[in-house]
Design a protein around this motif. Sequence first.
Motif, PDB file in Angstrom:
ATOM      1  N   GLY A 237       0.806  -1.210   0.000  1.00 10.67           N
ATOM      2  CA  GLY A 237       0.000   0.000   0.000  1.00 10.67           C
ATOM      3  C   GLY A 237       0.837   1.257   0.000  1.00 10.67           C
ATOM      4  N   LEU A 238       0.197   2.397   0.197  1.00 10.68           N
ATOM      5  CA  LEU A 238       0.851   3.697   0.218  1.00 10.68           C
ATOM      6  C   LEU A 238       0.517   4.382   1.525  1.00 10.68           C
ATOM      7  N   ASN A 239       1.398   5.242   1.971  1.00 16.20           N
ATOM      8  CA  ASN A 239       1.274   5.820   3.299  1.00 16.20           C
ATOM      9  C   ASN A 239       0.526   7.136   3.322  1.00 16.20           C
ATOM     10  N   ILE A 240      -0.086   7.421   4.447  1.00 20.07           N
ATOM     11  CA  ILE A 240      -0.712   8.711   4.668  1.00 20.07           C
ATOM     12  C   ILE A 240       0.351   9.799   4.569  1.00 20.07           C
ATOM     13  N   GLY A 241       0.019  10.874   3.860  1.00 18.81           N
ATOM     14  CA  GLY A 241       0.976  11.954   3.644  1.00 18.81           C
ATOM     15  C   GLY A 241       1.672  11.870   2.314  1.00 18.81           C
ATOM     16  N   GLN A 242       1.415  10.824   1.552  1.00 21.00           N
ATOM     17  CA  GLN A 242       2.033  10.649   0.244  1.00 21.00           C
ATOM     18  C   GLN A 242       1.001  10.846  -0.862  1.00 21.00           C
ATOM     19  N   VAL A 243       1.504  11.109  -2.047  1.00 18.74           N
ATOM     20  CA  VAL A 243       0.642  11.246  -3.221  1.00 18.74           C
ATOM     21  C   VAL A 243       0.680   9.927  -3.992  1.00 18.74           C
ATOM     22  N   PRO A 244      -0.443   9.268  -4.143  1.00 22.40           N
ATOM     23  CA  PRO A 244      -0.459   7.984  -4.863  1.00 22.40           C
ATOM     24  C   PRO A 244      -0.274   8.203  -6.365  1.00 22.40           C
ATOM     25  N   PRO A 245       0.111   7.179  -7.092  1.00 25.38           N
ATOM     26  CA  PRO A 245       0.302   7.340  -8.533  1.00 25.38           C
ATOM     27  C   PRO A 245      -1.008   7.615  -9.253  1.00 25.38           C
ATOM     28  N   ASN A 246      -0.915   8.408 -10.305  1.00 33.92           N
ATOM     29  CA  ASN A 246      -2.093   8.678 -11.136  1.00 33.92           C
ATOM     30  C   ASN A 246      -2.413   7.446 -11.978  1.00 33.92           C
ATOM     31  N   PHE A 247      -3.656   7.332 -12.432  1.00 33.31           N
ATOM     32  CA  PHE A 247      -4.014   6.237 -13.332  1.00 33.31           C
ATOM     33  C   PHE A 247      -5.124   6.665 -14.278  1.00 33.31           C
ATOM     34  N   LYS A 248      -5.151   6.001 -15.422  1.00 35.76           N
ATOM     35  CA  LYS A 248      -6.215   6.183 -16.406  1.00 35.76           C
ATOM     36  C   LYS A 248      -6.820   4.809 -16.689  1.00 35.76           C
ATOM     37  N   LEU A 249      -8.124   4.675 -16.474  1.00 37.78           N
ATOM     38  CA  LEU A 249      -8.800   3.404 -16.674  1.00 37.78           C
ATOM     39  C   LEU A 249     -10.123   3.617 -17.411  1.00 37.78           C
ATOM     40  N   LYS A 250     -10.635   2.552 -17.979  1.00 39.18           N
ATOM     41  CA  LYS A 250     -11.881   2.613 -18.734  1.00 39.18           C
ATOM     42  C   LYS A 250     -13.086   2.468 -17.807  1.00 39.18           C
ATOM     43  N   ARG A 251     -14.129   3.249 -18.126  1.00 38.33           N
ATOM     44  CA  ARG A 251     -15.413   3.084 -17.457  1.00 38.33           C
ATOM     45  C   ARG A 251     -16.185   1.956 -18.131  1.00 38.33           C
ATOM     46  N   THR A 252     -17.376   1.660 -17.603  1.00 39.93           N
ATOM     47  CA  THR A 252     -18.211   0.606 -18.185  1.00 39.93           C
ATOM     48  C   THR A 252     -18.592   0.928 -19.618  1.00 39.93           C
ATOM     49  N   ASP A 253     -18.820   2.215 -19.922  1.00 40.01           N
ATOM     50  CA  ASP A 253     -19.228   2.612 -21.278  1.00 40.01           C
ATOM     51  C   ASP A 253     -18.062   2.781 -22.236  1.00 40.01           C
ATOM     52  N   GLY A 254     -16.834   2.496 -21.770  1.00 35.55           N
ATOM     53  CA  GLY A 254     -15.666   2.563 -22.642  1.00 35.55           C
ATOM     54  C   GLY A 254     -14.924   3.880 -22.618  1.00 35.55           C
ATOM     55  N   THR A 255     -15.487   4.921 -21.995  1.00 30.74           N
ATOM     56  CA  THR A 255     -14.783   6.197 -21.900  1.00 30.74           C
ATOM     57  C   THR A 255     -13.648   6.091 -20.889  1.00 30.74           C
ATOM     58  N   THR A 256     -12.696   7.010 -20.985  1.00 33.33           N
ATOM     59  CA  THR A 256     -11.506   6.965 -20.135  1.00 33.33           C
ATOM     60  C   THR A 256     -11.633   7.898 -18.939  1.00 33.33           C
ATOM     61  N   ASN A 258      -9.551   9.694 -15.762  1.00 32.01           N
ATOM     62  CA  ASN A 258      -8.202  10.116 -15.382  1.00 32.01           C
ATOM     63  C   ASN A 258      -8.250  10.659 -13.949  1.00 32.01           C
ATOM     64  N   LEU A 259      -7.566  10.003 -13.030  1.00 29.69           N
ATOM     65  CA  LEU A 259      -7.611  10.407 -11.623  1.00 29.69           C
ATOM     66  C   LEU A 259      -7.128  11.845 -11.431  1.00 29.69           C
ATOM     67  N   SER A 260      -6.110  12.266 -12.181  1.00 28.34           N
ATOM     68  CA  SER A 260      -5.542  13.599 -11.988  1.00 28.34           C
ATOM     69  C   SER A 260      -6.540  14.709 -12.294  1.00 28.34           C
ATOM     70  N   GLU A 261      -7.569  14.406 -13.067  1.00 29.10           N
ATOM     71  CA  GLU A 261      -8.569  15.424 -13.394  1.00 29.10           C
ATOM     72  C   GLU A 261      -9.430  15.787 -12.186  1.00 29.10           C
ATOM     73  N   LEU A 262      -9.340  14.997 -11.123  1.00 29.14           N
ATOM     74  CA  LEU A 262     -10.112  15.292  -9.916  1.00 29.14           C
ATOM     75  C   LEU A 262      -9.301  16.099  -8.905  1.00 29.14           C
ATOM     76  N   ARG A 263      -8.085  16.524  -9.287  1.00 26.33           N
ATOM     77  CA  ARG A 263      -7.280  17.341  -8.387  1.00 26.33           C
ATOM     78  C   ARG A 263      -8.045  18.618  -8.052  1.00 26.33           C
ATOM     79  N   GLY A 264      -8.055  18.974  -6.792  1.00 26.67           N
ATOM     80  CA  GLY A 264      -8.867  20.105  -6.348  1.00 26.67           C
ATOM     81  C   GLY A 264     -10.135  19.654  -5.659  1.00 26.67           C
ATOM     82  N   GLU A 265     -10.433  18.347  -5.734  1.00 25.84           N
ATOM     83  CA  GLU A 265     -11.585  17.769  -5.053  1.00 25.84           C
ATOM     84  C   GLU A 265     -11.110  16.723  -4.048  1.00 25.84           C
ATOM     85  N   ARG A 266     -11.950  16.442  -3.072  1.00 24.90           N
ATOM     86  CA  ARG A 266     -11.680  15.311  -2.190  1.00 24.90           C
ATOM     87  C   ARG A 266     -12.143  14.041  -2.896  1.00 24.90           C
TER      88      ARG A 266
END
Length: 373
Positions: A237-256, A258-266
Amino acid sequence: MIAIGPLNVRLDLLAMMASLLILYIGFKKIGLSEKDRDAVLGTWFAGFLAWKGSAIVLGLASTGSLALSLYATGGTWSILIAAGVIAFFVYRLLPSLRGYWLFSALFLWFAMTLVVPKYGTLPLLSSSQPLHLYMAALIVLLLIATWRWMRTPTLGALLWTGVGAFSIWLIGSIVTGTFELWWIIPFFLLITVAAYVARPSQKAVQYGLGLIVVLAIINASLPDETPRLEAGSSQTGLNIGQVPPNFKLKRTDGTTFNLSELRGERVVVNFWASWCPPCRAEMPDMAKYAREQDDVTIVAVNTTTSERDVSDAESFVAPYEDAFEVVYDENGIVGDAYRIQAMPTTYVLDENGVIIAKQFGAIDHAWLDAQTN
């Protein structure tokens, strides 16, 4: 979390059980009778049973399934119930045993602090430091002090040790950003009562001020950068206080996605599988919480490589797709990067993408509410 076949064992609970065994043997070595050892350490077993028992009852009320309720955590209510049960049994202890009980509480706290890495930024330093090690060192000082009067406890000694423990806990909450202003009220009330019952000696005040100076010097002399664990390291796992790696994965409908696009949100990142009973147990509460929140996004990452059939996962999660960002780790790359060995595993990220909380095992509405607010 340690994965033993199909079993997932939480490290903090494992540390607790190991510590109770060590305390039982240690108290025997210093001459505490079997009856007294059972009385002191039995308070913790009673509290544990109250925590798990109330969690099962609350889980049964939430899920309607006894099988799924076995994986419930109970949230804040179960913790309060367990604390009440422990307090009741401590109240019934002989006054001469309360020093032993407080020593056992500090020892358990020390062990559970050591095995759960926690990072935070300390004063004068710009990078995250291993907060759990600092707190463990301070708890050791309390343990040493408690050991000196453990056999002949006084109300003043108990209260001032409580003040010390409360202080360490407050410092940790301030550094990790979880501090609540109202906590100052019970803290100063405890200090007032302790000072009224047993005014500290001039030597105790001098030692306290000296400790603060020593901690300030150590803090100022530390390097400005503590090595961080990388996602590809051998750690789980990863530790509290660290930034986890970004990832890009497919949704059920095939669209992509991107975790980094949620920066600025919890963000809550949850790894799950359709065959996993705890995952199935937590999904209704997660969905309920997600539908109530406008400023928290839950990303449900399916560990697709563990599924026998992707359609099983898709049909299971279909009722919740309006609440989550559902994505599929088809090649297991993200699971490897996050070192997922047990499911479900959940990370909570703040607006800067930094991990502020994590959980191995099922979560519920109360846990989400506490960790994201």
